[in-house]
Scaffold this motif. Structure first.
Motif, short mmCIF file in Angstrom:
data_model
loop_
_atom_site.label_atom_id
_atom_site.label_comp_id
_atom_site.label_asym_id
_atom_site.label_seq_id
_atom_site.Cartn_x
_atom_site.Cartn_y
_atom_site.Cartn_z
N ALA A 66 18.58 -19.83 31.34
CA ALA A 66 18.72 -19.32 29.97
C ALA A 66 17.55 -18.40 29.60
O ALA A 66 17.75 -17.35 28.98
CB ALA A 66 18.82 -20.48 28.98
N ALA B 63 17.89 -14.44 28.71
CA ALA B 63 17.47 -13.96 27.40
C ALA B 63 16.86 -12.56 27.48
O ALA B 63 16.79 -11.86 26.48
CB ALA B 63 16.47 -14.93 26.77
N ASP C 54 21.31 -8.74 27.39
CA ASP C 54 22.03 -8.72 26.11
C ASP C 54 22.81 -10.02 25.93
O ASP C 54 22.72 -10.94 26.72
CB ASP C 54 22.95 -7.49 26.05
CG ASP C 54 23.98 -7.47 27.17
OD1 ASP C 54 24.07 -8.48 27.91
OD2 ASP C 54 24.70 -6.47 27.30
N GLU C 55 23.64 -10.08 24.85
CA GLU C 55 24.38 -11.30 24.54
C GLU C 55 25.40 -11.66 25.61
O GLU C 55 25.62 -12.83 25.86
CB GLU C 55 25.08 -11.16 23.17
CG GLU C 55 24.13 -11.43 22.05
CD GLU C 55 24.85 -11.93 20.81
OE1 GLU C 55 25.85 -12.66 20.92
OE2 GLU C 55 24.38 -11.58 19.72
N SER C 56 26.01 -10.67 26.24
CA SER C 56 26.98 -10.98 27.29
C SER C 56 26.28 -11.60 28.51
O SER C 56 26.84 -12.47 29.18
CB SER C 56 27.78 -9.73 27.70
OG SER C 56 26.92 -8.77 28.28
N THR C 57 25.06 -11.20 28.76
CA THR C 57 24.28 -11.79 29.85
C THR C 57 23.95 -13.24 29.53
O THR C 57 24.05 -14.12 30.39
CB THR C 57 22.98 -10.99 30.09
OG1 THR C 57 23.30 -9.63 30.33
CG2 THR C 57 22.20 -11.55 31.26
N VAL C 58 23.57 -13.50 28.28
CA VAL C 58 23.25 -14.86 27.85
C VAL C 58 24.50 -15.74 27.98
O VAL C 58 24.42 -16.87 28.49
CB VAL C 58 22.71 -14.87 26.40
CG1 VAL C 58 22.58 -16.29 25.87
CG2 VAL C 58 21.38 -14.15 26.33
N ARG C 59 25.64 -15.23 27.53
CA ARG C 59 26.90 -16.01 27.61
C ARG C 59 27.28 -16.26 29.06
O ARG C 59 27.68 -17.37 29.42
CB ARG C 59 28.02 -15.24 26.88
CG ARG C 59 29.34 -15.95 26.89
CD ARG C 59 29.29 -17.23 26.07
NE ARG C 59 30.58 -17.89 26.15
CZ ARG C 59 30.73 -19.19 26.25
NH1 ARG C 59 29.69 -19.99 26.22
NH2 ARG C 59 31.92 -19.72 26.34
N GLU D 147 25.14 -19.04 30.41
CA GLU D 147 25.57 -20.35 29.91
C GLU D 147 26.77 -20.87 30.70
O GLU D 147 26.81 -22.04 31.08
CB GLU D 147 25.94 -20.26 28.42
CG GLU D 147 24.76 -20.07 27.50
CD GLU D 147 25.18 -19.77 26.07
OE1 GLU D 147 26.40 -19.65 25.78
OE2 GLU D 147 24.28 -19.65 25.21
#
Length: 155
Positions: free
Chosen positions: A15, A19, A22-27, A30
């Motif tokens: 995680a 970080a 971007d947000e798609s990388t974070v998702r 996960e």
């Protein structure tokens, strides 16, 4: 040993690295962390099994086993009792090792057979493999007094 703590730490590491994106990388990180959970636990158990084999090879008697209790692996020292008779001498010595995965039921049967013979499972397996791999001598090869009979019978 609680495997969950280690897998959780790896998830947190993933995680933190995600970080940076971007947000798609974070998702994606996960989703990967959830998917990797059982694979990570299995790999850790395999590493512990290899560690147990290495430790067992360094012990003068007894061995180390990995047992799963409540989903968490434990390293357990198991005494083999009185020293087993010396293993049969071979040309190569007794330095070779293999890892053998068995169904638990078969392992229990091996332990019973070895116990009945008053030897360790390792000694029993070496004896059985040695017998199984001995060259078969037939009546035509000049052997006298040595006959093998195999099959099934009813009492």
């Amino acid at each position: 040993m609680h495997v969950d703590g280690y897998t959780h730490a790896i998830r947190e590491d993933l995680a933190r690295m995600a970080a940076l994106g971007d947000e798609s990388t974070v998702r994606a990180a996960e989703l990967l962390a959830v998917a990797l959970d059982s694979a990570l636990a299995r790999r850790m158990q395999e590493a512990l099994a290899e560690a147990a084999l290495e430790l067992s090879g360094q012990l003068p008697e007894g061995h180390v086993e990995v047992r799963i209790a409540g989903g968490d692996p434990e390293l357990i020292y198991v005494s083999d009792g009185p020293p087993a008779p010396a293993e049969p001498a071979t040309e190569e010595g007794s330095d070779a090792r293999i890892t053998l995965r068995l169904p638990e039921r078969l392992k229990s049967r091996l332990e019973e057979a070895a116990g009945a013979g008053g030897v360790s499972v390792n000694t029993w397996l070496v004896q059985m493999l040695t017998r199984a791999l001995e060259p078969h001598q037939s009546a035509h090869s000049g052997s006298v007094g040595r006959h093998r009979l195999s099959g099934y019978g009813r009492a």
